[in-house]
Design a protein around this motif. Structure first.
Motif, PDB file in Angstrom:
ATOM      1  N   PRO A  47      12.657   3.602   6.665  1.00  0.00           N
ATOM      2  CA  PRO A  47      12.835   4.833   5.902  1.00  0.00           C
ATOM      3  C   PRO A  47      11.654   5.790   6.035  1.00  0.00           C
ATOM      4  O   PRO A  47      10.545   5.387   6.363  1.00  0.00           O
ATOM      5  N   THR A  48      11.914   7.044   5.734  1.00  0.00           N
ATOM      6  CA  THR A  48      10.867   8.063   5.768  1.00  0.00           C
ATOM      7  C   THR A  48       9.913   7.861   4.597  1.00  0.00           C
ATOM      8  O   THR A  48      10.225   7.170   3.626  1.00  0.00           O
ATOM      9  N   ILE A  49       8.771   8.505   4.679  1.00  0.00           N
ATOM     10  CA  ILE A  49       7.802   8.460   3.586  1.00  0.00           C
ATOM     11  C   ILE A  49       8.434   9.024   2.317  1.00  0.00           C
ATOM     12  O   ILE A  49       8.229   8.492   1.223  1.00  0.00           O
ATOM     13  N   SER A  50       9.237  10.068   2.445  1.00  0.00           N
ATOM     14  CA  SER A  50       9.889  10.678   1.281  1.00  0.00           C
ATOM     15  C   SER A  50      10.804   9.684   0.576  1.00  0.00           C
ATOM     16  O   SER A  50      10.833   9.618  -0.653  1.00  0.00           O
ATOM     17  N   ILE A  51      11.548   8.903   1.337  1.00  0.00           N
ATOM     18  CA  ILE A  51      12.436   7.884   0.743  1.00  0.00           C
ATOM     19  C   ILE A  51      11.604   6.806   0.058  1.00  0.00           C
ATOM     20  O   ILE A  51      11.922   6.376  -1.056  1.00  0.00           O
ATOM     21  N   ILE A  52      10.515   6.379   0.691  1.00  0.00           N
ATOM     22  CA  ILE A  52       9.658   5.346   0.075  1.00  0.00           C
ATOM     23  C   ILE A  52       9.084   5.879  -1.234  1.00  0.00           C
ATOM     24  O   ILE A  52       9.034   5.165  -2.238  1.00  0.00           O
ATOM     25  N   TRP A  53       8.670   7.160  -1.252  1.00  0.00           N
ATOM     26  CA  TRP A  53       8.149   7.742  -2.494  1.00  0.00           C
ATOM     27  C   TRP A  53       9.222   7.791  -3.574  1.00  0.00           C
ATOM     28  O   TRP A  53       8.943   7.561  -4.753  1.00  0.00           O
ATOM     29  N   LYS A  54      10.461   8.128  -3.203  1.00  0.00           N
ATOM     30  CA  LYS A  54      11.540   8.147  -4.190  1.00  0.00           C
ATOM     31  C   LYS A  54      11.717   6.764  -4.820  1.00  0.00           C
ATOM     32  O   LYS A  54      11.901   6.651  -6.034  1.00  0.00           O
ATOM     33  N   ARG A  93       0.699  11.500  10.110  1.00  0.00           N
ATOM     34  CA  ARG A  93       0.571  10.043  10.232  1.00  0.00           C
ATOM     35  C   ARG A  93      -0.258   9.491   9.074  1.00  0.00           C
ATOM     36  O   ARG A  93      -1.381   9.938   8.847  1.00  0.00           O
ATOM     37  N   VAL A  94       0.317   8.520   8.371  1.00  0.00           N
ATOM     38  CA  VAL A  94      -0.338   7.924   7.207  1.00  0.00           C
ATOM     39  C   VAL A  94      -0.612   6.451   7.509  1.00  0.00           C
ATOM     40  O   VAL A  94       0.301   5.695   7.813  1.00  0.00           O
ATOM     41  N   TYR A  95      -1.877   6.075   7.398  1.00  0.00           N
ATOM     42  CA  TYR A  95      -2.300   4.695   7.632  1.00  0.00           C
ATOM     43  C   TYR A  95      -2.679   4.071   6.283  1.00  0.00           C
ATOM     44  O   TYR A  95      -3.654   4.494   5.664  1.00  0.00           O
ATOM     45  N   PRO A  96      -1.900   3.077   5.807  1.00  0.00           N
ATOM     46  CA  PRO A  96      -2.213   2.452   4.512  1.00  0.00           C
ATOM     47  C   PRO A  96      -3.410   1.509   4.645  1.00  0.00           C
ATOM     48  O   PRO A  96      -3.290   0.371   5.073  1.00  0.00           O
ATOM     49  N   TYR A 109      -5.392   5.703   1.673  1.00  0.00           N
ATOM     50  CA  TYR A 109      -4.753   6.002   2.947  1.00  0.00           C
ATOM     51  C   TYR A 109      -5.710   6.793   3.826  1.00  0.00           C
ATOM     52  O   TYR A 109      -6.532   7.547   3.333  1.00  0.00           O
ATOM     53  N   SER A 110      -5.535   6.657   5.128  1.00  0.00           N
ATOM     54  CA  SER A 110      -6.164   7.534   6.094  1.00  0.00           C
ATOM     55  C   SER A 110      -5.026   8.357   6.695  1.00  0.00           C
ATOM     56  O   SER A 110      -3.982   7.799   7.052  1.00  0.00           O
ATOM     57  N   VAL A 111      -5.206   9.669   6.774  1.00  0.00           N
ATOM     58  CA  VAL A 111      -4.120  10.555   7.199  1.00  0.00           C
ATOM     59  C   VAL A 111      -4.597  11.422   8.355  1.00  0.00           C
ATOM     60  O   VAL A 111      -5.737  11.889   8.376  1.00  0.00           O
ATOM     61  N   GLU A 112      -3.701  11.651   9.307  1.00  0.00           N
ATOM     62  CA  GLU A 112      -3.925  12.583  10.412  1.00  0.00           C
ATOM     63  C   GLU A 112      -2.770  13.573  10.444  1.00  0.00           C
ATOM     64  O   GLU A 112      -1.610  13.182  10.340  1.00  0.00           O
TER      65      GLU A 112
END
Length: 183
Positions: A47-54, A93-96, A109-112
């Motif tokens: 799933p997308t990040i948006s779905i995981i956040w939901k 890109r999100v690195y947990p 998180y580290s984000v690019e």
């Protein structure tokens, strides 16, 4: 290393069963369809990040609770060993780095973000705060129709319980670390 979508499916199913929720109940709480939730639990979709956040917001969980592995006493994290979560056709890109720990109440998180990329984020649960530390490039964060420009070597903190967006207006990759605090 196990793929994120497999961990996500296993953790979601475990949380759902521990709480005694049906897929219908989780769908009602999160706004994610029962079919999608079933596919996630079976590891059939990423799933997308948006779905995981939901899902996280609907179940009142931290984002990384859904994708974490059991913690060890000492953790040395190498970004190259992590599988990033991708949005905006891979431009975001999100690195947990450090998953949520209920005793500490935060995750890292580290984000690019590639040049020109914009990412919209839904409101998080009430009281959630984000701390953003920009290491390279310039990041523009918009909250309630106000833009905040944060350059390399600078940081910003804000209440993330309202919609907000991130934008890379420059010609180079923006790199930043995000600490998300859950009250």
């Amino acid at each position: 290393m196990e793929q994120i979508h497999i961990k996500l499916g296993r953790n979601l199913k475990s949380i759902r069963q521990t709480r005694g929720f049906s897929l219908d109940k989780v769908s009602e709480l999160t706004g994610v369809s029962k079919a999608m939730l079933g596919q996630i639990e079976r590891g059939e979709t990423s799933p997308t990040i948006s779905i995981i956040w939901k899902i996280a917001n609907g179940l009142r969980l931290s984002f990384t609770t859904l994708i974490e592995e059991p913690p060890s006493e000492i953790a040395v994290i190498t970004k190259d060993e992590l599988e990033p979560l991708l949005e905006e056709d891979g431009q975001y890109r999100v690195y947990p780095m450090f998953p949520f720990d209920p005793t500490k109440k935060f995750e890292v998180y580290s984000v690019e973000m590639d040049a020109g990329c914009t990412h919209e984020s839904e409101a998080h649960s009430p009281g959630v705060e984000e701390y953003i530390l920009v290491s390279s490039g310039t990041l523009v964060i918009e909250i309630q129709n106000t833009s905040y420009t944060v350059g390399a070597g600078s940081a910003v903190r804000y209440a993330a319980d309202q919609p907000h967006s991130y934008r890379n207006p420059g010609g180079e990759i923006v790199r930043y670390d995000a600490i998300i605090y859950y009250p």
